[in-house]
Scaffold this active site. Structure first.
Site, PDB file in Angstrom:
ATOM      1  N   HIS A  65      19.723  11.829   5.555  1.00 24.39           N
ATOM      2  CA  HIS A  65      19.524  13.269   5.329  1.00 24.39           C
ATOM      3  C   HIS A  65      20.383  13.816   4.196  1.00 24.39           C
ATOM      4  O   HIS A  65      20.049  14.825   3.598  1.00 24.39           O
ATOM      5  CB  HIS A  65      19.681  14.034   6.646  1.00 24.39           C
ATOM      6  CG  HIS A  65      18.442  13.898   7.482  1.00 24.39           C
ATOM      7  ND1 HIS A  65      18.325  12.953   8.468  1.00 24.39           N
ATOM      8  CD2 HIS A  65      17.237  14.516   7.396  1.00 24.39           C
ATOM      9  CE1 HIS A  65      17.099  13.023   8.984  1.00 24.39           C
ATOM     10  NE2 HIS A  65      16.422  13.958   8.354  1.00 24.39           N
ATOM     11  N   GLU A 108       5.636   9.370  13.245  1.00 19.54           N
ATOM     12  CA  GLU A 108       6.818   8.717  12.653  1.00 19.54           C
ATOM     13  C   GLU A 108       7.360   7.597  13.528  1.00 19.54           C
ATOM     14  O   GLU A 108       8.407   7.027  13.256  1.00 19.54           O
ATOM     15  CB  GLU A 108       7.891   9.742  12.286  1.00 19.54           C
ATOM     16  CG  GLU A 108       8.170  10.803  13.306  1.00 19.54           C
ATOM     17  CD  GLU A 108       9.147  11.856  12.818  1.00 19.54           C
ATOM     18  OE1 GLU A 108       9.659  11.782  11.693  1.00 19.54           O
ATOM     19  OE2 GLU A 108       9.419  12.770  13.605  1.00 19.54           O
ATOM     20  N   CYS A 165       4.960  13.799   4.893  1.00 14.44           N
ATOM     21  CA  CYS A 165       6.106  14.598   4.460  1.00 14.44           C
ATOM     22  C   CYS A 165       7.389  13.776   4.313  1.00 14.44           C
ATOM     23  O   CYS A 165       8.470  14.334   4.166  1.00 14.44           O
ATOM     24  CB  CYS A 165       6.325  15.772   5.400  1.00 14.44           C
ATOM     25  SG  CYS A 165       6.572  15.275   7.106  1.00 14.44           S
ATOM     26  N   ASP A 189      11.071   8.025   8.947  1.00 11.12           N
ATOM     27  CA  ASP A 189      11.294   7.386  10.244  1.00 11.12           C
ATOM     28  C   ASP A 189      10.280   6.285  10.511  1.00 11.12           C
ATOM     29  O   ASP A 189      10.632   5.264  11.087  1.00 11.12           O
ATOM     30  CB  ASP A 189      11.243   8.442  11.360  1.00 11.12           C
ATOM     31  CG  ASP A 189      12.558   9.185  11.444  1.00 11.12           C
ATOM     32  OD1 ASP A 189      13.603   8.512  11.476  1.00 11.12           O
ATOM     33  OD2 ASP A 189      12.542  10.425  11.448  1.00 11.12           O
TER      34      ASP A 189
HETATM   35  C1  PEP Z   1      10.361  11.683   8.228  1.00 13.02           C
HETATM   36  O1  PEP Z   1      10.868  11.050   9.155  1.00 13.02           O
HETATM   37  O2  PEP Z   1       9.681  11.154   7.325  1.00 13.02           O
HETATM   38  C2  PEP Z   1      10.549  13.138   8.144  1.00 13.02           C
HETATM   39  C3  PEP Z   1       9.918  13.849   7.252  1.00 13.02           C
HETATM   40  O3  PEP Z   1      11.455  13.711   8.988  1.00 13.02           O
HETATM   41  P1  PEP Z   1      13.048  13.605   8.782  1.00 13.02           P
HETATM   42  O4  PEP Z   1      13.307  12.997   7.426  1.00 13.02           O
HETATM   43  O5  PEP Z   1      13.603  14.980   8.894  1.00 13.02           O
HETATM   44  O6  PEP Z   1      13.453  12.715   9.903  1.00 13.02           O
HETATM   45 MG    MG Z   2      11.631  12.095  10.841  1.00 10.82          MG
END
Ligand code: PEP
Ligand code: MG
Length: 609
Positions: free
Chosen positions: A214, A456, A527, A480
């Protein structure tokens, strides 16, 4: 008083920080693109914000034990660093850590902290930081240079102990930041990264972390370069060292020569010019050469991003990571506060959609306001929807706020980390009850607010046909999905080579998800960070994805990719890519084909990424 050490001991930091030190190049993981030239700011040498927390009588032994444990961990950590430095630069330089260890063995300091925990009934970190401050002040007042210098040792050790005491909940005070700063840290928690908004930060460098940690995501949303996973950058870079970071190549240059600085200035200018050329695309539709429209939306973490979302003409917010709203505060956001925020963002974006993702805590995202038990493997533990189904009051509060916000603009909602229809149903039962209560109270909301599922977890992709019957859309979270499919921790720099977005298993799960969605007549978006890679975006386009969501600054490059290709060609390339055996083969095949077919897709100098 803290015991003193032999005056002849060198200060290792000063030993390493020689004038005219040669330029060194350190290689890490390219996590967010761009070039930054600035001065290093070592975060682990800065102060934390320590909240004042009163404790009950029965917590006193717990706090004392926590303090003792933190001291023991700090000793182990210093011992390890000592061994490392000793191996790298010699045992004389490593001896300074004996001074640090002596601070931790000082009975007066340790006893004083324990005594004050009992007498004042404040948390261990609160008492320790006060006692430490007093010690440092006393040292600083003594008219002896050597002793004055020792106050830096006490501070250094103190920060380490506090780091252990506060764990994930520690945050830094960045309000004092000035100048052109590049943050260098062992790790930057998402909550620290968030507090860096609107500060003059040029980039991030960390010892740990991977491309989709993140921290990397936040760096992208801040629009600054990041190089992560450098392993020992914090030992090799000193505060205020001149450094250059190249986020495309994953390179950090410490003490660059004038020639190197000049070279990178020129590179930076080229990137700026390239980005300027992409701005011309802003008002052109995101459409392939044979007329297929692809919706490009923005991932969104916090308020400060709205101008970027607008600037890059995102056609909506495809992923609103609401957990950032809960960070860096000691309380939980109320329903009213959340409602007002979601409503404002929905109104700002209307008529475009805002897809609000329900709380995705756990993994590498934690809060000060909810103390979660430590888990061996937090990414496989109580995370996201699982946590919400356990902590239903927190979940209900958020659902009420989102449902109420749906009366404004164009709001949709989705659940993270669903593993199958069972969890989806459990979440929907709560949603139904929330809606029923609002109806009874005549609170307006959109009865038809779309509710989606993030795909995911491989189990979700495998049951996509079942899930599609019970929701309104899918959004594939590849950050994920890749980690769970390939059993590769997304934050672990040592595993970076195994984290392959183009791996056939990942592509097959994506293909399966898209066809299940289309069979059920629902739309599917993606995403994860994979959406912002122009090479792989063409594969996804060819697989039939309806929309992409990414950090706003990535939109122009993906729009360029969409506009440079025919959908029929992308379909053919995807078909061929899916017959290959490894992620590397997929990438190489795509780069070679696209270089012939649509060289425009690549960066300013025609090179990939
Ligand atoms: C993902 O897992 O691709 C996602 C968009 O969620 P995050 O990165 O917040 O886990
Ligand atoms: Mg995720």
């Amino acid at each position: 008083m803290v015991k003193m050490v032999n005056r002849c001991l060198p200060n290792w930091r000063h030993t390493l920080q020689k004038k005219n030190r040669p330029e060194i190049v350190i290689k890490g993981i390219p996590a967010a693109p761009g070039i930054a030239i600035g001065s290093a700011f070592l975060m682990d040498q800065q102060d934390f914000i320590v909240p004042e927390r009163l404790i009950f009588d029965d917590e006193i032994p717990v706090e004392i034990a926590r303090f003792e444990e933190a001291v023991a961990h700090t000793k182990e950590e210093i011992q390890l660093i000592k061994e490392k430095i000793s191996a790298q630069v010699g045992s004389m330089d490593a001896q300074i850590f004996d001074a640090h260890l002596l601070v931790l063995e000082d009975c007066m300091l340790i006893d004083e902290v324990k005594k004050h925990i009992k007498a004042e009934k404040y948390s261990a970190e609160c008492v320790f930081s006060r006692v430490l401050k007093r010690y440092v002040e006393v040292f600083a007042r003594i008219q002896d240079d050597y002793i004055k210098e020792r106050s830096a040792d006490v501070e250094d050790v103190g920060r380490r102990v506090l780091k252990h005491l506060m764990g994930e909940s520690r945050t830094h005070d960045f309000d004092q930041l000035t100048g052109e700063i590049i943050i260098v840290a062992h790790d930057i928690s998402p909550s620290d990264a968030v507090t860096m908004y609107n500060k003059k930060i040029l980039g991030f460098v960390t010892d740990v972390g991977g491309r989709t940690a993140h921290t990397a995501i936040i760096a992208k949303s801040l629009g600054v370069p990041a190089v992560l996973g450098l392993k020992d950058a914090t030992l090799r870079i000193d505060n205020q060292d001149a450094i250059i970071i190249d986020g495309r190549k994953g390179v950090v240059i410490v003490n660059p020569s004038e020639d190197t600085v000049e070279l990178y200035r020129q590179e930076r200018d080229k990137i700026v010019a390239y980005e300027g050329s992409l701005e011309n695309l802003q008002d052109s539709p995101s459409e392939t050469q044979d007329g297929r429209r692809i919706v490009l939306m923005a991932n969104f973490e916090m308020d400060g991003e709205i101008p970027a979302v607008k600037k890059y003409r995102a056609e909506g917010i495809g992923l609103y990571r609401t957990e950032f709203f809960y960070m860096n505060r000691l309380d939980l956001p109320t329903e009213e506060e959340q409602y007002r925020t979601y409503k404002r963002i929905a109104e700002e974006m209307a008529p475009n959609p805002v897809i609000i993702r329900t709380l995705d805590l756990g993994g590498d995202k934690f809060l000060s306001s909810i103390q979660l038990p430590k888990e061996m493997t937090p990414f496989l533990g109580s995370r996201a929807i699982r946590l919400c189904l356990e902590e239903q009051e927190i979940f209900r509060t958020q659902l009420r706020a989102i449902v109420r916000a749906s009366a404004h603009g164009n709001v949709a909602m989705m659940y993270p980390m669903i593993a199958g229809p069972g969890e989806l149903r459990a979440a929907n039962v709560i949603l139904k009850a929330v809606k029923q209560r609002l109806r009874e109270k005549s609170v307006p909301f959109n009865e038809n607010m779309p509710v989606g599922v993030m795909i995911e977890v491989p189990a979700a992709a495998m049951t996509a046909d079942l899930l599609a019957k019970e929701c309104n859309f899918f959004s594939i979270g590849t950050n994920d999905l890749i980690q769970y499919t390939l059993a590769v921790d997304r934050t672990n720099e040592k595993m970076a080579q195994f984290y392959e977005p183009g791996h056939p298993a990942v592509l097959r799960l994506i293909r399966r998800t898209i066809s299940a969605a289309h069979d059920a007549n629902i739309k599917v978006s993606l995403c994860g960070e994979m959406a912002s890679d122009p090479t792989l975006a063409v594969v996804l386009l060819g697989l039939g994805l309806d929309s992409f969501s990414m950090s706003p600054a990535s939109i122009p490059a993906i729009k360029r990719a969409v506009r440079s290709i025919r959908f029929s060609d992308a379909q053919e390339l995807a078909r061929q890519a899916l017959r290959l055996s490894t992620g590397q083969e997929v990438e190489e095949f795509m780069v070679s084909e696209l270089t012939k077919l649509a060289p425009d897709i690549y960066n300013y100098d025609g090179r990939k990424k």
